[in-house]
Design a protein around this motif. Sequence first.
Motif, mmCIF file in Angstrom:
data_model
loop_
_atom_site.group_PDB
_atom_site.id
_atom_site.type_symbol
_atom_site.label_atom_id
_atom_site.label_comp_id
_atom_site.label_asym_id
_atom_site.label_seq_id
_atom_site.Cartn_x
_atom_site.Cartn_y
_atom_site.Cartn_z
ATOM 1 N N UNK A 1 0.833 -1.200 0.000
ATOM 2 C CA UNK A 1 0.000 0.000 0.000
ATOM 3 C C UNK A 1 0.868 1.251 0.000
ATOM 4 N N UNK A 2 0.254 2.376 -0.363
ATOM 5 C CA UNK A 2 0.981 3.651 -0.330
ATOM 6 C C UNK A 2 1.473 3.952 1.079
ATOM 7 N N UNK A 3 0.671 3.635 2.088
ATOM 8 C CA UNK A 3 1.079 3.901 3.461
ATOM 9 C C UNK A 3 2.259 3.028 3.860
ATOM 10 N N UNK A 4 2.271 1.782 3.414
ATOM 11 C CA UNK A 4 3.407 0.901 3.711
ATOM 12 C C UNK A 4 4.681 1.420 3.056
ATOM 13 N N UNK A 5 4.550 1.927 1.832
ATOM 14 C CA UNK A 5 5.721 2.518 1.171
ATOM 15 C C UNK A 5 6.205 3.720 1.959
ATOM 16 N N UNK A 6 5.268 4.555 2.358
ATOM 17 C CA UNK A 6 5.615 5.758 3.110
ATOM 18 C C UNK A 6 6.304 5.405 4.423
ATOM 19 N N UNK B 1 1.480 10.773 0.812
ATOM 20 C CA UNK B 1 0.820 9.775 -0.029
ATOM 21 C C UNK B 1 0.715 10.224 -1.483
ATOM 22 N N UNK B 2 0.459 11.513 -1.701
ATOM 23 C CA UNK B 2 0.365 12.023 -3.069
ATOM 24 C C UNK B 2 1.721 11.964 -3.764
ATOM 25 N N UNK B 3 2.780 12.233 -3.014
ATOM 26 C CA UNK B 3 4.127 12.170 -3.594
ATOM 27 C C UNK B 3 4.473 10.741 -4.007
ATOM 28 N N UNK B 4 3.990 9.757 -3.242
ATOM 29 C CA UNK B 4 4.229 8.356 -3.607
ATOM 30 C C UNK B 4 3.606 8.054 -4.963
ATOM 31 N N UNK B 5 2.406 8.564 -5.218
ATOM 32 C CA UNK B 5 1.757 8.358 -6.522
ATOM 33 C C UNK B 5 2.613 8.918 -7.651
ATOM 34 N N UNK B 6 3.158 10.108 -7.449
ATOM 35 C CA UNK B 6 4.003 10.731 -8.469
ATOM 36 C C UNK B 6 5.260 9.895 -8.712
ATOM 37 N N UNK B 7 5.867 9.408 -7.637
ATOM 38 C CA UNK B 7 7.071 8.603 -7.767
ATOM 39 C C UNK B 7 6.788 7.283 -8.493
ATOM 40 N N UNK B 8 5.644 6.682 -8.215
ATOM 41 C CA UNK B 8 5.265 5.451 -8.919
ATOM 42 C C UNK B 8 5.106 5.727 -10.416
ATOM 43 N N UNK B 9 4.501 6.866 -10.756
ATOM 44 C CA UNK B 9 4.333 7.243 -12.163
ATOM 45 C C UNK B 9 5.693 7.367 -12.850
#
Length: 225
Positions: A171-176, A188-196
Amino acid sequence: MRILLVEDESELAHWLSRGLARHGGFVVDWADDGELAERRLAVEEFDAIVLDLGLPGMDGHTFLMRLRARDDRTPVLVLTARDSLAERIDTLHEGADDFVRKPFVIEELEARLMALIRRSRGRGHPRLSLGALTLDTGAQRFIVNGQNLSLSPREFAVLKVLIQKSGEPVSKQQILDRISSDDKEINLEAVEVLIHRLRKKLVNTGTQVETLRGMGYCLELANAA
Protein backbone atom coordinates in the motif's frame (compact mmCIF):
# COMPACT_ATOMS: atom_id res chain seq x y z
CA MET A 1 13.05 -2.28 5.36
CA ARG A 2 11.29 -1.27 8.54
CA ILE A 3 12.65 -2.32 11.94
CA LEU A 4 11.12 -2.03 15.41
CA LEU A 5 13.86 -1.41 17.96
CA VAL A 6 12.82 -2.29 21.51
CA GLU A 7 15.53 -0.79 23.71
CA ASP A 8 15.30 1.32 26.90
CA GLU A 9 18.73 2.98 26.64
CA SER A 10 18.10 6.13 24.61
CA GLU A 11 21.75 6.75 23.68
CA LEU A 12 22.15 3.22 22.32
CA ALA A 13 18.79 3.43 20.53
CA HIS A 14 19.74 6.66 18.73
CA TRP A 15 23.13 5.22 17.74
CA LEU A 16 21.51 2.05 16.40
CA SER A 17 18.85 3.97 14.49
CA ARG A 18 21.43 6.19 12.78
CA GLY A 19 23.79 3.31 12.08
CA LEU A 20 21.17 0.99 10.57
CA ALA A 21 19.82 3.80 8.40
CA ARG A 22 23.30 4.65 7.16
CA HIS A 23 24.65 1.12 6.62
CA GLY A 24 21.56 -0.79 5.54
CA GLY A 25 18.99 1.81 4.55
CA PHE A 26 16.67 0.60 7.32
CA VAL A 27 13.86 2.75 8.69
CA VAL A 28 14.00 2.26 12.47
CA ASP A 29 11.07 2.89 14.81
CA TRP A 30 11.94 2.96 18.51
CA ALA A 31 9.95 1.71 21.50
CA ASP A 32 11.56 2.06 24.93
CA ASP A 33 9.46 -0.58 26.70
CA GLY A 34 7.67 -3.82 25.93
CA GLU A 35 4.14 -2.50 26.42
CA LEU A 36 4.63 0.24 23.83
CA ALA A 37 6.19 -2.26 21.42
CA GLU A 38 3.19 -4.56 21.81
CA ARG A 39 0.76 -1.74 21.05
CA ARG A 40 2.67 -0.78 17.91
CA LEU A 41 2.85 -4.36 16.66
CA ALA A 42 -0.90 -4.68 17.04
CA VAL A 43 -1.50 -2.00 14.40
CA GLU A 44 1.74 -1.75 12.39
CA GLU A 45 3.86 -4.11 10.26
CA PHE A 46 7.63 -4.46 10.61
CA ASP A 47 10.16 -6.55 8.73
CA ALA A 48 12.07 -7.46 11.91
CA ILE A 49 12.39 -6.65 15.61
CA VAL A 50 15.62 -5.85 17.45
CA LEU A 51 14.96 -6.69 21.12
CA ASP A 52 16.93 -5.91 24.27
CA LEU A 53 16.18 -8.46 26.98
CA GLY A 54 16.82 -6.12 29.91
CA LEU A 55 13.73 -3.94 29.59
CA PRO A 56 11.96 -2.24 32.50
CA GLY A 57 8.46 -3.45 33.32
CA MET A 58 7.75 -6.24 30.86
CA ASP A 59 11.18 -7.77 30.21
CA GLY A 60 12.36 -9.01 26.84
CA HIS A 61 11.70 -12.67 27.66
CA THR A 62 8.05 -11.98 28.50
CA PHE A 63 7.62 -9.77 25.43
CA LEU A 64 9.05 -12.49 23.20
CA MET A 65 6.85 -15.25 24.62
CA ARG A 66 3.73 -13.10 24.28
CA LEU A 67 4.67 -12.21 20.71
CA ARG A 68 4.92 -15.85 19.70
CA ALA A 69 1.86 -16.88 21.73
CA ARG A 70 -0.30 -14.74 19.45
CA ASP A 71 1.40 -16.28 16.39
CA ASP A 72 3.28 -13.12 15.38
CA ARG A 73 6.14 -14.49 13.28
CA THR A 74 8.10 -11.26 12.80
CA PRO A 75 11.84 -12.16 12.96
CA VAL A 76 13.42 -11.21 16.31
CA LEU A 77 17.10 -10.41 16.79
CA VAL A 78 18.00 -10.32 20.48
CA LEU A 79 20.58 -7.97 21.97
CA THR A 80 22.14 -9.45 25.10
CA ALA A 81 24.91 -8.52 27.50
CA ARG A 82 24.99 -12.14 28.71
CA ASP A 83 25.86 -14.87 26.25
CA SER A 84 25.68 -18.11 28.18
CA LEU A 85 24.64 -21.29 26.40
CA ALA A 86 21.72 -21.74 28.79
CA GLU A 87 20.36 -18.26 28.04
CA ARG A 88 20.69 -18.76 24.28
CA ILE A 89 18.83 -22.06 24.48
CA ASP A 90 16.07 -20.61 26.68
CA THR A 91 15.62 -17.58 24.45
CA LEU A 92 15.50 -19.71 21.31
CA HIS A 93 12.76 -21.79 22.92
CA GLU A 94 10.90 -18.56 23.67
CA GLY A 95 10.98 -17.63 19.98
CA ALA A 96 14.17 -15.66 19.25
CA ASP A 97 15.68 -16.09 15.78
CA ASP A 98 19.23 -14.83 16.37
CA PHE A 99 21.49 -13.07 18.89
CA VAL A 100 24.05 -10.28 18.95
CA ARG A 101 26.15 -9.92 22.07
CA LYS A 102 26.92 -6.45 23.42
CA PRO A 103 29.21 -4.76 22.55
CA PHE A 104 28.91 -5.25 18.80
CA VAL A 105 29.69 -3.47 15.54
CA ILE A 106 26.83 -2.08 13.47
CA GLU A 107 27.94 -3.97 10.35
CA GLU A 108 27.38 -7.33 12.08
CA LEU A 109 23.94 -6.29 13.30
CA GLU A 110 22.97 -5.11 9.79
CA ALA A 111 24.19 -8.36 8.20
CA ARG A 112 22.32 -10.52 10.72
CA LEU A 113 19.13 -8.54 10.21
CA MET A 114 19.34 -8.96 6.44
CA ALA A 115 19.85 -12.72 6.87
CA LEU A 116 16.86 -12.99 9.22
CA ILE A 117 14.59 -11.13 6.83
CA ARG A 118 15.71 -13.28 3.90
CA ARG A 119 15.01 -16.47 5.83
CA SER A 120 11.64 -15.22 7.03
CA ARG A 121 10.58 -14.89 3.38
CA GLY A 122 11.39 -18.54 2.77
CA ARG A 123 14.33 -17.99 0.44
CA GLY A 124 18.04 -18.56 0.74
CA HIS A 125 18.81 -15.36 -1.16
CA PRO A 126 17.30 -11.91 -0.84
CA ARG A 127 14.31 -11.24 -3.04
CA LEU A 128 16.16 -8.41 -4.71
CA SER A 129 16.12 -9.47 -8.37
CA LEU A 130 13.19 -9.55 -10.76
CA GLY A 131 13.49 -9.93 -14.50
CA ALA A 132 16.51 -7.93 -15.65
CA LEU A 133 16.22 -5.66 -12.61
CA THR A 134 18.62 -6.21 -9.69
CA LEU A 135 19.23 -4.27 -6.49
CA ASP A 136 22.90 -4.25 -5.51
CA THR A 137 22.49 -3.94 -1.73
CA GLY A 138 26.18 -3.23 -1.17
CA ALA A 139 26.45 -0.37 -3.65
CA GLN A 140 22.83 0.72 -3.05
CA ARG A 141 21.97 0.95 -6.74
CA PHE A 142 19.69 -0.74 -9.26
CA ILE A 143 21.18 -2.50 -12.26
CA VAL A 144 19.49 -3.51 -15.51
CA ASN A 145 21.47 -5.85 -17.78
CA GLY A 146 24.73 -4.67 -16.23
CA GLN A 147 23.90 -0.97 -16.53
CA ASN A 148 22.99 1.40 -13.71
CA LEU A 149 19.35 2.47 -13.64
CA SER A 150 19.24 6.24 -13.19
CA LEU A 151 16.99 7.06 -10.23
CA SER A 152 16.53 9.97 -7.88
CA PRO A 153 17.02 9.17 -4.16
CA ARG A 154 13.26 9.14 -3.64
CA GLU A 155 12.63 6.92 -6.67
CA PHE A 156 15.33 4.57 -5.42
CA ALA A 157 13.73 4.37 -1.96
CA VAL A 158 10.29 3.52 -3.37
CA LEU A 159 11.62 0.94 -5.84
CA LYS A 160 13.65 -0.68 -3.07
CA VAL A 161 10.48 -1.19 -1.03
CA LEU A 162 8.69 -2.68 -4.04
CA ILE A 163 11.46 -5.12 -4.97
CA GLN A 164 11.79 -6.28 -1.37
CA LYS A 165 8.10 -7.23 -1.57
CA SER A 166 8.08 -8.27 -5.24
CA GLY A 167 4.98 -10.20 -6.17
CA GLU A 168 3.11 -8.90 -3.13
CA PRO A 169 0.80 -5.87 -2.85
CA VAL A 170 2.25 -2.88 -1.01
CA SER A 171 0.00 0.00 0.00
CA LYS A 172 0.98 3.65 -0.33
CA GLN A 173 1.08 3.90 3.46
CA GLN A 174 3.41 0.90 3.71
CA ILE A 175 5.72 2.52 1.17
CA LEU A 176 5.62 5.76 3.11
CA ASP A 177 6.41 3.94 6.36
CA ARG A 178 9.46 2.24 4.85
CA ILE A 179 11.24 5.15 3.22
CA SER A 180 13.36 7.66 5.07
CA SER A 181 11.53 9.28 7.96
CA ASP A 182 13.85 12.30 7.55
CA ASP A 183 12.17 13.32 4.29
CA LYS A 184 9.24 15.42 5.49
CA GLU A 185 8.19 16.33 1.94
CA ILE A 186 7.12 12.78 1.14
CA ASN A 187 3.39 12.10 1.53
CA LEU A 188 0.82 9.78 -0.03
CA GLU A 189 0.36 12.02 -3.07
CA ALA A 190 4.13 12.17 -3.59
CA VAL A 191 4.23 8.36 -3.61
CA GLU A 192 1.76 8.36 -6.52
CA VAL A 193 4.00 10.73 -8.47
CA LEU A 194 7.07 8.60 -7.77
CA ILE A 195 5.27 5.45 -8.92
CA HIS A 196 4.33 7.24 -12.16
CA ARG A 197 7.98 8.14 -12.76
CA LEU A 198 9.17 4.64 -11.94
CA ARG A 199 6.78 3.10 -14.47
CA LYS A 200 8.45 5.11 -17.22
CA LYS A 201 11.94 4.13 -16.09
CA LEU A 202 11.08 0.44 -15.84
CA VAL A 203 10.13 0.15 -19.51
CA ASN A 204 12.32 -2.52 -21.16
CA THR A 205 13.49 -3.92 -17.81
CA GLY A 206 11.12 -6.89 -17.90
CA THR A 207 9.32 -5.57 -14.82
CA GLN A 208 6.37 -3.31 -14.19
CA VAL A 209 4.47 -1.73 -11.33
CA GLU A 210 0.85 -2.85 -11.30
CA THR A 211 -1.92 -1.07 -9.41
CA LEU A 212 -4.09 -3.45 -7.38
CA ARG A 213 -7.30 -1.63 -6.57
CA GLY A 214 -7.87 -1.29 -2.86
CA MET A 215 -4.53 -2.93 -2.08
CA GLY A 216 -1.74 -0.76 -3.50
CA TYR A 217 1.09 -1.51 -5.91
CA CYS A 218 2.90 -4.68 -6.94
CA LEU A 219 6.24 -5.04 -8.72
CA GLU A 220 6.00 -8.01 -11.06
CA LEU A 221 7.34 -9.44 -14.28
CA ALA A 222 6.07 -7.55 -17.30
CA ASN A 223 4.59 -10.69 -18.85
CA ALA A 224 2.76 -11.65 -15.64
CA ALA A 225 -0.23 -9.45 -16.36
